[in-house]
Scaffold this active site. Structure first.
Site, PDB file in Angstrom:
ATOM      1  N   GLU A  12      57.311  89.522  38.803  1.00  0.00           N
ATOM      2  CA  GLU A  12      56.256  88.746  39.431  1.00  0.00           C
ATOM      3  C   GLU A  12      54.925  89.250  38.875  1.00  0.00           C
ATOM      4  O   GLU A  12      54.678  90.458  38.869  1.00  0.00           O
ATOM      5  CB  GLU A  12      56.270  88.913  40.953  1.00  0.00           C
ATOM      6  CG  GLU A  12      55.189  88.081  41.633  1.00  0.00           C
ATOM      7  CD  GLU A  12      55.135  88.255  43.141  1.00  0.00           C
ATOM      8  OE1 GLU A  12      54.265  87.613  43.759  1.00  0.00           O
ATOM      9  OE2 GLU A  12      55.936  89.034  43.692  1.00  0.00           O
ATOM     10  N   ARG A  45      67.905 101.208  41.774  1.00  0.00           N
ATOM     11  CA  ARG A  45      66.556 101.240  41.218  1.00  0.00           C
ATOM     12  C   ARG A  45      66.202 102.671  40.820  1.00  0.00           C
ATOM     13  O   ARG A  45      66.841 103.623  41.263  1.00  0.00           O
ATOM     14  CB  ARG A  45      65.539 100.701  42.216  1.00  0.00           C
ATOM     15  CG  ARG A  45      65.381 101.533  43.468  1.00  0.00           C
ATOM     16  CD  ARG A  45      64.374 100.915  44.419  1.00  0.00           C
ATOM     17  NE  ARG A  45      63.056 100.828  43.804  1.00  0.00           N
ATOM     18  CZ  ARG A  45      62.055 100.124  44.303  1.00  0.00           C
ATOM     19  NH1 ARG A  45      62.230  99.404  45.402  1.00  0.00           N
ATOM     20  NH2 ARG A  45      60.879 100.121  43.705  1.00  0.00           N
ATOM     21  N   LYS A  85      54.614  98.624  43.625  1.00  0.00           N
ATOM     22  CA  LYS A  85      53.432  97.948  43.091  1.00  0.00           C
ATOM     23  C   LYS A  85      52.339  97.827  44.151  1.00  0.00           C
ATOM     24  O   LYS A  85      51.153  97.906  43.832  1.00  0.00           O
ATOM     25  CB  LYS A  85      53.809  96.569  42.548  1.00  0.00           C
ATOM     26  CG  LYS A  85      54.253  96.589  41.100  1.00  0.00           C
ATOM     27  CD  LYS A  85      54.178  95.225  40.448  1.00  0.00           C
ATOM     28  CE  LYS A  85      55.252  94.298  40.890  1.00  0.00           C
ATOM     29  NZ  LYS A  85      55.269  93.033  40.101  1.00  0.00           N
TER      30      LYS A  85
END
Length: 551
Positions: free
Chosen positions: A33, A258, A268
């Protein structure tokens, strides 16, 4: 170089799917994104998706998952493309989710016609409460039984902009009693009167991630949608969307752990907060774990790729020691980087018996571990700078550097002996007076006596002034306690700026040039602020390596 064997569970899936004829080709995707800069965790995903596809002679798409106009920006789009290319990968196709908005809208209309979606007037808080919990089933929305025609009309009016933000949403009609909370009538569309970086003001309704993502994969023909473990519970909804929207291509989602690294923020949202609160001086601050920050710090693409390959792909979350990443940059630079000397906190030494006005050139290897790099010339004269830490008036036991009456070797030069010192009005030593032995020149074969200490130096007459930025971990604690803000754990000593000198042969060094400074570590020329008149060096990593790869 292949991914580590721990990634075999994904390789095995791809192999089996090809063998059984479930697919006749492989297409993966990297779908960020554009709401921030990529970080080291994204690098792991980039390496995984591109190299798995490459291993099976498939394709990888770069897709911008741009379905939230309030947080996304063209700046992030361009930075992401730059980072992927810098890491060494080229996408086969470049896509934007926003280019599929019309198709997504049609698929939502299809769900409404099938009785699988409805317009809901409930607020976000009401929806959250109605959803229930892991021990309580959800409660149906009072708008759940609207007619198909009413839902079609309301959804069209939502698109036309007749309602305010938050006034209505479109929800899937699945199962409010499902043990998987994600299946309890999730929101598919929300209203957002905001200008989109790609579509402008064409739309005021936007699809939610869980609706858009599976459709994007299906539209693009992705075969294996590889994502992180937090989306494992979303997989039933992913499959439901593909199935109920009657997509021709049927992608499948697979999850891996992850990347988590000690003393590192990997969110983020938190990274953006560091930038906005000016804790750091931007997304590319060398203390940041962003790819642009690591690049400016001096990390190489090869080191990051090798790190990502080594950690492999696991099915369970774990934490990787930041020393492992440091290990790979040392390994990458040790044969590539020229060796040179830099004095970060200078103390002047006057060699009283060296002829005034004389300058001689000394020869030294550019990189002793890589003789093919040749040699360099170092100027030497009556005045040199050494490190302040390389002199003490009252030496502790086993101190082998310079002190009154002691003799040391200046690296690649001569033995010098300290005779006396000069102090300022505060009692600080500001200058040393030494003598040298001309018989002890490096490479001369002198064997008359030995010294226990070798210190580095630069010629005071020709050395180049420079600024050095010394970095430590931005986050102090490996595990942040519950109930505390991560901002409470910022290391106040994460950056130290000092001013000193480098050898004259570094004159003309360009941004991102890398060097090993004797005893100090690996440094790179800062790509943002350094100029020919004001050299700035970022320390990439120290020389000390206490990390060993597991055998």
């Amino acid at each position: 170089m292949e991914l580590k064997s721990s990634s075999n569970f994904l390789k095995n899936i791809l192999n089996e799917d090809l063998k059984m004829g479930k697919v006749d080709h492989i297409i993966t995707r990297f779908p960020p994104e554009p709401n921030g800069y990529l970080h080291i965790g994204h690098a792991k995903s980039i390496v995984l998706n591109f190299e798995l596809a490459d291993e099976f002679k498939g394709k990888t798409h770069l897709r911008f998952d741009d379905t939230n106009p309030t947080k996304e920006d063209t700046e992030y789009v361009e930075s992401i493309k730059e980072d992927v290319l810098w890491l060494g990968y080229e996408w086969d196709n470049l896509f934007f989710a926003s280019n599929y908005f019309e198709e997504m809208y049609k698929r939502a209309v299809l769900l409404i016609k099938k009785g699988k979606a409805y317009a809901c007037d409930s607020t976000a808080e009401e929806i959250r409460q109605m959803r229930g919990s892991l021990t309580e089933v959800g409660q149906g929305s009072p708008y759940r039984d609207r007619t198909v025609q009413e839902n079609l009309d309301l959804f069209e009016r939502m698109r036309k902009g007749e309602f305010k933000d938050g006034e209505k949403v479109l929800r899937a009609k699945i199962d409010m009693a499902s043990p998987n909370i994600n299946m309890r009538d999730p929101v598919l569309y929300r209203i957002a009167h905001a200008t989109h970086h790609n579509t402008g003001d064409q739309w005021c309704i936007y699809p939610m991630y869980d609706f858009a993502h599976p459709l994007e994969d299906a539209i693009e023909g992705v075969t294996h949608s590889i994502c992180t473990l937090e989306f494992e519970d979303h997989r039933p909804l992913y499959d439901w969307v593909v199935r109920e929207c009657e997509m021709e291509n049927v992608p499948h989602q697979y999850e891996f752990a992850r990347l988590n690294i000690t003393n590192t923020v990997m969110s983020k949202r938190k990274l953006k907060q560091l930038v906005e609160d000016k804790v750091v001086d931007g997304w590319d601050d060398p203390r940041m774990p962003t790819i642009s920050g690591l690049r400016r710090r001096g990390y190489t693409a090869e080191a990051i790729r090798n790190f990502a390959r080594e950690i492999g792909v696991a099915k369970a979350d774990s934490v990787v020691d930041t020393k492992m990443l440091e290990h790979f940059i040392r390994e990458d630079l040790k044969l590539k980087s020229p060796r040179t000397m830099a004095v970060l906190k200078p103390l002047k030494v006057i060699i009283t018996n060296y002829p005034e006005g004389q300058v001689e050139m000394l020869e030294a290897e550019i990189n002793p571990e890589n003789p093919e790099m040749g040699t360099r010339q170092i100027s030497f004269s009556r005045e040199v700078y050494i490190e302040q830490d390389d002199f003490t008036e009252n030496p502790p036991a086993k101190y082998h550097r310079l002190f009154p009456g002691n003799e040391v070797r200046l690296k690649n030069a001569y033995f010098i002996k300290c005779n006396d010192s000069v102090k300022d009005e505060f009692g600080n030593v500001v200058e040393l007076h030494c003598t040298y032995d001309p018989e002890t020149k490096s490479g001369s074969g002198f064997t008359g006596r030995k010294v226990k200490g070798t210190i580095h130096w630069v010629d005071a007459l020709q050395a180049i002034p420079a600024e050095f930025r010394l970095y430590e971990a931005l986050i102090l604690d490996e595990d942040i306690e519950d109930g505390t803000s991560f901002l409470e754990h910022i290391n106040p000593k994460s950056l130290e700026i000092v001013h000193g000198f480098v050898e004259q042969n570094i004159k003309g060094a360009k941004p991102q040039d890398k060097f090993q400074f004797f005893r100090h570590g690996y440094f790179t020329v800062d790509s943002l602020y350094s100029t020919g008149d004001h050299l700035i060096f970022n320390r990439i990593v120290s020389l000390k390596n206490t990390f060993e790869l597991p055998k």
